[in-house]
Design a protein around this motif. Structure first.
Motif, short mmCIF file in Angstrom:
data_model
loop_
_atom_site.label_atom_id
_atom_site.label_comp_id
_atom_site.label_asym_id
_atom_site.label_seq_id
_atom_site.Cartn_x
_atom_site.Cartn_y
_atom_site.Cartn_z
N ILE A 258 17.00 -24.41 5.87
CA ILE A 258 17.42 -24.18 4.48
C ILE A 258 16.49 -24.90 3.52
CG2 ILE A 258 19.27 -24.59 2.80
CD1 ILE A 258 21.25 -24.28 5.15
N GLY A 259 16.12 -26.13 3.88
CA GLY A 259 15.19 -26.89 3.06
C GLY A 259 15.75 -28.22 2.62
N LEU A 260 15.07 -29.30 2.99
CA LEU A 260 15.47 -30.65 2.65
C LEU A 260 14.41 -31.30 1.75
CD1 LEU A 260 16.55 -31.79 6.22
CD2 LEU A 260 18.10 -31.60 4.26
N PRO A 261 14.79 -32.31 0.97
CA PRO A 261 13.78 -33.05 0.21
C PRO A 261 12.74 -33.65 1.15
CG PRO A 261 15.99 -33.64 -0.51
CD PRO A 261 16.15 -32.83 0.73
N TRP A 262 11.50 -33.70 0.71
CA TRP A 262 10.44 -34.15 1.60
C TRP A 262 10.56 -35.64 1.94
CZ3 TRP A 262 6.80 -37.79 -0.06
CH2 TRP A 262 6.70 -38.01 -1.44
N ARG A 263 11.36 -36.37 1.16
CA ARG A 263 11.56 -37.79 1.46
C ARG A 263 12.77 -38.04 2.37
NH1 ARG A 263 10.53 -37.98 -4.33
NH2 ARG A 263 8.53 -38.99 -4.78
N MET A 264 13.41 -37.01 2.86
CA MET A 264 14.68 -37.17 3.57
C MET A 264 14.58 -38.17 4.72
SD MET A 264 17.73 -35.94 3.19
CE MET A 264 19.31 -35.78 4.02
N LEU A 265 13.52 -38.09 5.51
CA LEU A 265 13.41 -38.97 6.68
C LEU A 265 12.86 -40.35 6.33
CD1 LEU A 265 12.34 -36.60 9.60
CD2 LEU A 265 14.60 -37.18 8.72
N TRP A 266 12.74 -40.64 5.05
CA TRP A 266 12.50 -42.02 4.65
C TRP A 266 13.76 -42.85 4.87
CZ3 TRP A 266 9.54 -42.69 -0.62
CH2 TRP A 266 8.32 -42.02 -0.57
N TYR A 267 14.92 -42.19 4.78
CA TYR A 267 16.19 -42.90 4.71
C TYR A 267 17.12 -42.63 5.89
CZ TYR A 267 14.56 -42.71 -0.14
OH TYR A 267 13.80 -42.77 -1.28
N GLN A 268 17.06 -41.44 6.46
CA GLN A 268 17.98 -41.06 7.53
C GLN A 268 17.16 -40.49 8.69
OE1 GLN A 268 21.88 -39.37 6.14
NE2 GLN A 268 20.70 -38.83 4.33
N PHE A 269 17.52 -40.88 9.90
CA PHE A 269 16.64 -40.63 11.04
C PHE A 269 17.30 -39.82 12.15
CE2 PHE A 269 16.33 -44.90 9.17
CZ PHE A 269 15.21 -44.68 8.38
N GLY A 270 18.41 -39.18 11.80
CA GLY A 270 19.17 -38.43 12.80
C GLY A 270 18.39 -37.39 13.57
N PRO A 271 17.52 -36.60 12.92
CA PRO A 271 16.78 -35.59 13.69
C PRO A 271 15.96 -36.20 14.82
CG PRO A 271 16.65 -35.10 11.36
CD PRO A 271 17.30 -36.45 11.47
N TYR A 272 15.35 -37.35 14.57
CA TYR A 272 14.58 -38.00 15.64
C TYR A 272 15.46 -38.25 16.86
CZ TYR A 272 11.01 -39.29 12.10
OH TYR A 272 10.05 -39.30 11.12
#
Length: 224
Positions: free
Chosen positions: A138-152
């Motif tokens: 869908i599309g996430l902010p490009w900074r999303m993985l600065w703060y939350q790491f669940g996909p990893y």
């Protein structure tokens, strides 16, 4: 306002007062400060934020919170938080709420990301990975993985090591200061049979944040 050009950012809010009648919070903002004029700590009252606006922004981080309380008020804290004091109940409640919200807003990427976060906590990593995939589609902010790491975590637990490396490389491009990205990239490289590269990334994580224990522990187990 004048900072809109920066796009989506995450920053902490400290709630210092509230009024149910007007549905208003007063907050100290780690980015904008304590006054209604951004970057000017002109008043101890705090910035005002409506309940609705607060929840709209808060749910982009799965409504995480940290409570501050005096030891003698622990009983009151338990009464306020209720059954969510039990982690199992808390995550099940979060799952029900997120599913309900997604029924109303199926194209909301933040809600799909929240669903992935909840599934991670429940140990349902395949479901988590699918939810994170949908959020990214869908599309996430490009900074999303600065703060939350669940996909990893979801991708690591489901053997999607190349996806971890891709996400980490994108996150670290031009901004090589996220220890979590180095950590998960190191784990993925080790899983792919490249212990030397894994060690390099884990060392970067530890050098950047010496108290980041997961990276230090992983580094201690690397065999080249």
């Amino acid at each position: 306002g004048e900072f809109k050009w920066l796009g989506w950012y995450g920053h902490y809010l400290l709630v210092v007062a509230y009024d149910d009648a007007s549905e208003t919070f007063w907050v100290y903002d780690s980015w904008f400060g304590t006054s209604e004029v951004p970057m000017e700590n002109a008043t101890t009252d705090g910035r005002t934020l409506s309940y609705a606006d607060a929840d709209l922004q808060w749910r982009q981080f799965n409504r995480n919170y940290i409570t501050l309380y005096r030891p003698e008020e622990a009983g009151l804290l338990v009464d306020i938080i209720g059954e969510d004091m039990d982690d199992a109940a808390m995550w099940q409640n979060s799952l029900s709420r997120t599913r309900s919200e997604l029924q109303r807003e199926p194209e909301n990427a933040f809600l799909w990301f929240n669903l992935g976060t909840v599934y991670n906590a429940l140990g349902q990593y395949e479901e988590a990975a699918t939810a994170f995939d949908q959020a990214r589609s869908i599309g996430l902010p490009w900074r999303m993985l600065w703060y939350q790491f669940g996909p990893y975590e979801a991708y690591y637990q489901t053997g999607r090591y190349e996806d971890i490396i891709t996400l980490a490389d994108v996150t670290l491009k031009d901004r090589p200061y996220f220890e979590e990205a180095y950590y998960y990239k190191g784990l993925a490289l080790e899983a792919l049979g490249d212990p030397a590269a894994a060690r390099q990334n884990l060392e970067k994580a530890v050098n950047f944040n010496p108290i980041f224990q997961p990276a230090a522990e992983a580094l201690a187990t690397i065999n080249e």
